[in-house]
Motif scaffolding. Structure first.
Motif, short mmCIF file in Angstrom:
data_model
loop_
_atom_site.label_atom_id
_atom_site.label_comp_id
_atom_site.label_asym_id
_atom_site.label_seq_id
_atom_site.Cartn_x
_atom_site.Cartn_y
_atom_site.Cartn_z
N PRO A 38 -3.79 -0.71 -4.16
CA PRO A 38 -4.24 0.49 -3.20
C PRO A 38 -4.54 1.84 -3.77
CG PRO A 38 -3.44 -0.96 -1.89
CD PRO A 38 -3.82 -1.39 -3.42
N TRP A 97 -3.42 -3.36 5.37
CA TRP A 97 -3.05 -2.77 4.20
C TRP A 97 -4.78 -2.70 3.31
CZ3 TRP A 97 0.87 -0.91 1.83
CH2 TRP A 97 1.01 -0.36 0.45
N THR A 101 -6.05 1.13 2.79
CA THR A 101 -6.74 1.59 2.10
C THR A 101 -8.06 2.64 1.96
OG1 THR A 101 -5.07 0.02 1.13
CG2 THR A 101 -7.11 1.22 -0.18
#
Length: 123
Positions: A38, A97, A101
């Motif tokens: 990320p 996640w 991102t």
């Protein structure tokens, strides 16, 4: 420049960007773990935003177009790695996640465009 010349610009730039990402992964992957992908993607999105904002201020020219192809599509396209993010996000525990991102990366790209356009965009 011919179409094939432009393809070569993107390919060479992509190889450079991919090598830079691989180098960072080898150097920092153990220390940063899953946060590295990320971070790379957000930094790359910000840099792409700066490039596109800067390009918006430039007069149209074949030189500017080649720079965008080499740096934006090639180097920064190879540097960012949304495919690796997608693979990491297949673990449902890390799905958030991937979504985060993309959201943060989009915000970083907008900030980069704003920065790249400079004071002219405010007028």
């Amino acid at each position: 420049m011919s179409m094939w010349g432009e393809v070569v610009l993107v390919a060479v730039g992509g190889a450079i960007g991919t090598a830079a990402r691989a180098g960072l992964t080898l150097a920092l992957g153990d220390d940063l773990g899953p946060a590295l992908v990320p971070l790379i993607n957000v930094a790359g999105a910000f840099a792409i935003g700066i490039l596109f904002g800067w390009r918006a201020r430039m007069p149209e020219s074949s030189r500017a177009q080649r720079a965008q192809l080499f740096l934006g599509t090639g180097v920064l396209g190879g540097f960012t790695t949304y495919s690796a993010l997608a693979v990491e996000s297949t673990d449902l525990a890390l799905l958030w996640w991937g979504v985060a991102t993309v959201i943060v990366g989009t915000a970083a790209a907008w900030a980069g465009v704003w920065l790249g356009r400079g004071k002219r965009a405010a007028r």
